[in-house]
Design an enzyme around this catalytic site. Structure first.
Site, PDB file in Angstrom:
ATOM      1  N   SER A 142      44.933 -25.007 -16.192  1.00 65.05           N
ATOM      2  CA  SER A 142      44.318 -26.105 -15.444  1.00 65.05           C
ATOM      3  C   SER A 142      44.666 -27.447 -16.089  1.00 65.05           C
ATOM      4  CB  SER A 142      42.805 -25.932 -15.378  1.00 65.05           C
ATOM      5  OG  SER A 142      42.206 -26.260 -16.613  1.00 65.05           O
ATOM      6  N   LYS A 189      31.952 -24.644 -24.141  1.00 64.70           N
ATOM      7  CA  LYS A 189      30.932 -24.052 -23.268  1.00 64.70           C
ATOM      8  C   LYS A 189      31.433 -22.765 -22.603  1.00 64.70           C
ATOM      9  CE  LYS A 189      32.011 -26.868 -19.155  1.00 64.70           C
ATOM     10  NZ  LYS A 189      32.414 -25.750 -18.284  1.00 64.70           N
ATOM     11  N   ASP A 190      32.759 -22.562 -22.526  1.00 60.17           N
ATOM     12  CA  ASP A 190      33.312 -21.351 -21.920  1.00 60.17           C
ATOM     13  C   ASP A 190      33.477 -20.211 -22.922  1.00 60.17           C
ATOM     14  OD1 ASP A 190      33.561 -22.581 -19.441  1.00 60.17           O
ATOM     15  OD2 ASP A 190      35.585 -23.299 -19.854  1.00 60.17           O
ATOM     16  N   SER A 204      26.966 -23.705 -11.260  1.00 60.60           N
ATOM     17  CA  SER A 204      26.198 -23.403 -12.470  1.00 60.60           C
ATOM     18  C   SER A 204      24.747 -23.082 -12.134  1.00 60.60           C
ATOM     19  CB  SER A 204      26.247 -24.605 -13.419  1.00 60.60           C
ATOM     20  OG  SER A 204      25.245 -24.537 -14.396  1.00 60.60           O
ATOM     21  N   ARG A 206      22.463 -22.862 -14.297  1.00 56.86           N
ATOM     22  CA  ARG A 206      21.682 -23.766 -15.157  1.00 56.86           C
ATOM     23  C   ARG A 206      21.384 -25.064 -14.428  1.00 56.86           C
ATOM     24  NH1 ARG A 206      23.419 -28.119 -17.545  1.00 56.86           N
ATOM     25  NH2 ARG A 206      25.584 -27.546 -17.141  1.00 56.86           N
ATOM     26  N   ARG A 207      22.415 -25.670 -13.860  1.00 53.37           N
ATOM     27  CA  ARG A 207      22.207 -26.912 -13.115  1.00 53.37           C
ATOM     28  C   ARG A 207      21.352 -26.661 -11.877  1.00 53.37           C
ATOM     29  NH1 ARG A 207      28.608 -28.182 -13.760  1.00 53.37           N
ATOM     30  NH2 ARG A 207      28.525 -29.340 -15.735  1.00 53.37           N
ATOM     31  N   ARG A 248      33.528 -23.642  -6.206  1.00 55.05           N
ATOM     32  CA  ARG A 248      34.417 -23.103  -7.243  1.00 55.05           C
ATOM     33  C   ARG A 248      35.724 -23.869  -7.248  1.00 55.05           C
ATOM     34  NH1 ARG A 248      34.410 -18.059  -8.985  1.00 55.05           N
ATOM     35  NH2 ARG A 248      35.796 -18.996 -10.522  1.00 55.05           N
ATOM     36  N   ASN A 257      39.074 -25.680  -9.888  1.00 54.87           N
ATOM     37  CA  ASN A 257      39.173 -26.626 -10.990  1.00 54.87           C
ATOM     38  C   ASN A 257      38.612 -27.979 -10.566  1.00 54.87           C
ATOM     39  OD1 ASN A 257      41.231 -28.058  -9.568  1.00 54.87           O
ATOM     40  ND2 ASN A 257      42.791 -26.689 -10.399  1.00 54.87           N
ATOM     41  N   THR A 314      40.125 -29.596  -7.486  1.00 52.74           N
ATOM     42  CA  THR A 314      39.783 -28.869  -6.267  1.00 52.74           C
ATOM     43  C   THR A 314      38.367 -29.204  -5.818  1.00 52.74           C
ATOM     44  OG1 THR A 314      41.273 -27.052  -6.814  1.00 52.74           O
ATOM     45  CG2 THR A 314      39.502 -26.573  -5.263  1.00 52.74           C
ATOM     46  N   ARG A 315      37.446 -29.273  -6.758  1.00 48.28           N
ATOM     47  CA  ARG A 315      36.057 -29.592  -6.405  1.00 48.28           C
ATOM     48  C   ARG A 315      35.937 -31.010  -5.854  1.00 48.28           C
ATOM     49  NH1 ARG A 315      32.313 -26.599 -11.017  1.00 48.28           N
ATOM     50  NH2 ARG A 315      33.734 -24.868 -11.383  1.00 48.28           N
ATOM     51  N   CYS A 332      27.032 -17.998 -19.587  1.00 47.75           N
ATOM     52  CA  CYS A 332      27.157 -19.258 -18.851  1.00 47.75           C
ATOM     53  C   CYS A 332      26.519 -19.173 -17.476  1.00 47.75           C
ATOM     54  CB  CYS A 332      28.626 -19.642 -18.725  1.00 47.75           C
ATOM     55  SG  CYS A 332      29.628 -18.489 -17.765  1.00 47.75           S
TER      56      CYS A 332
END
Length: 325
Positions: free
Chosen positions: A23, A93-94, A142, A144-145, A162, A164, A167-168, A255
């Site tokens: 990416s 984080k990953d 996410s 979490r979010r 979903r 990268n 793309t988002r 995650c």
């Protein structure tokens, strides 16, 4: 990002192989690592090897449904274990908190802004999360979010997104969403800070464990590589992130579990806030601990045990059962 003075490395004409995801953001981060190391060690060669991970390939299924252990790291780790690469550059984080046998976290770099950020469609330039109209669609992949935003903004509608970062953003600009939530760090690193519409304060969204930092993974005990990586290590970020990762590890979360954190370091005192929330945002368990930064991992474990005693484990068990269904 700042680095310390270079140690002496005696091996001449050595080519170090760095493995990275393909990416754009991953490559920006990996090229920064390579360039910093090349600056410190001009007698060495550095080669970047790129590959796709399972998390990059499976884009039509929610991350929570396909698992999270090593989704963005396993293929990279396999190359190191085979001896085909020397280290991997990850968004920390990953990187799972439990690494495969034979691999270790070689260093953690200075952290970029770890906060979450709102990016909006042009039609909502005059809005914030709080003032978006009833039913406005916010994209996030996410949990979490999702859990935290459902808690604070029940009037909004949330939809999985979903792909990268580019793309988002394209999906947002094409009108599929009123806004999306992204890591501010990624936008800064990709020179897209102008897309940030609102930085979410910790009171609204505690960030992901390790968010904003790079974690460099290498073979356990590889003295040469560890010596090289030491020039990239940041002591403040390392203390904060070790506490965060210990907190997550103690809760055995990944995650794709609504676990958020926030850390600060004042002198030698490390303060860690952690949260576990139900998917619907109705139940939020949150607490804070503080202590010497030298005891960062112990503080993370202490906070996890505190939240577990307040009911966090029941929430996590429910979510894990849902994800397995």
């Amino acid at each position: 990002m700042q680095s310390t003075a270079s140690p002496t490395v005696s091996t001449p004409q050595r080519t170090i192989r760095i493995v990275s995801r393909k990416s754009q953001l991953a490559l920006i981060q990996t090229h920064w690592v390579r360039d910093e190391l090349q600056r410190h060690f001009p007698n060495l060669g550095f080669e970047i090897v790129t590959m796709e991970t399972q998390g990059d390939k499976v884009l039509d299924v929610s991350l929570s449904k396909i698992g999270d252990k090593g989704l963005f790291t396993q293929e990279l780790e396999d190359t190191m274990l085979r001896g085909d690469s020397d280290f991997a550059v990850h968004s920390l984080k990953d990187l799972p908190t439990r690494l495969p046998e034979g691999l270790m976290l070689g260093c953690i770099t200075e952290r970029e802004d770890p906060a979450d950020a709102l990016v909006v469609h042009e039609k909502n330039r005059d809005k914030t999360l709080a003032t978006l109209p009833e039913g406005a669609v916010i994209g996030t992949s996410s949990l979490r979010r999702l859990a935290q935003l459902r808690h604070h903004y029940p009037h909004l509608t949330f939809k999985d997104i979903r792909g990268n970062l580019n793309t988002r953003l394209r999906k947002l600009d094409e009108g599929g969403y009123d806004g999306i939530i992204l890591a501010a760090a990624g936008l800064h690193r990709m020179d897209m800070s102008d897309r940030i519409h609102e930085i979410l304060p910790a009171e609204i969204s505690l960030h992901a464990v390790g968010q904003g930092a790079l974690g460099i993974e290498c073979r356990t005990g590889d003295a040469e590589i560890l010596q090289l990586l030491s020039v990239l290590s940041d002591a403040t970020t390392t203390a904060r992130c070790l506490a965060e990762r210990a907190f997550l590890r103690e809760l055995e979360g990944g995650c794709q579990v609504p676990i958020g954190v926030n850390t600060s370091l004042d002198g030698d005192t490390l303060t860690l806030t952690g949260l576990v929330a139900s998917l619907d945002g109705q139940r939020v368990i949150k607490d804070t601990v503080a202590g010497p930064s030298a005891e960062a991992e112990a503080l993370g474990s202490q906070l996890a045990q505190s939240l577990r005693g307040q009911g966090a484990q029941a929430i996590l068990d429910e979510i894990n059962a849902t994800n397995r269904a």
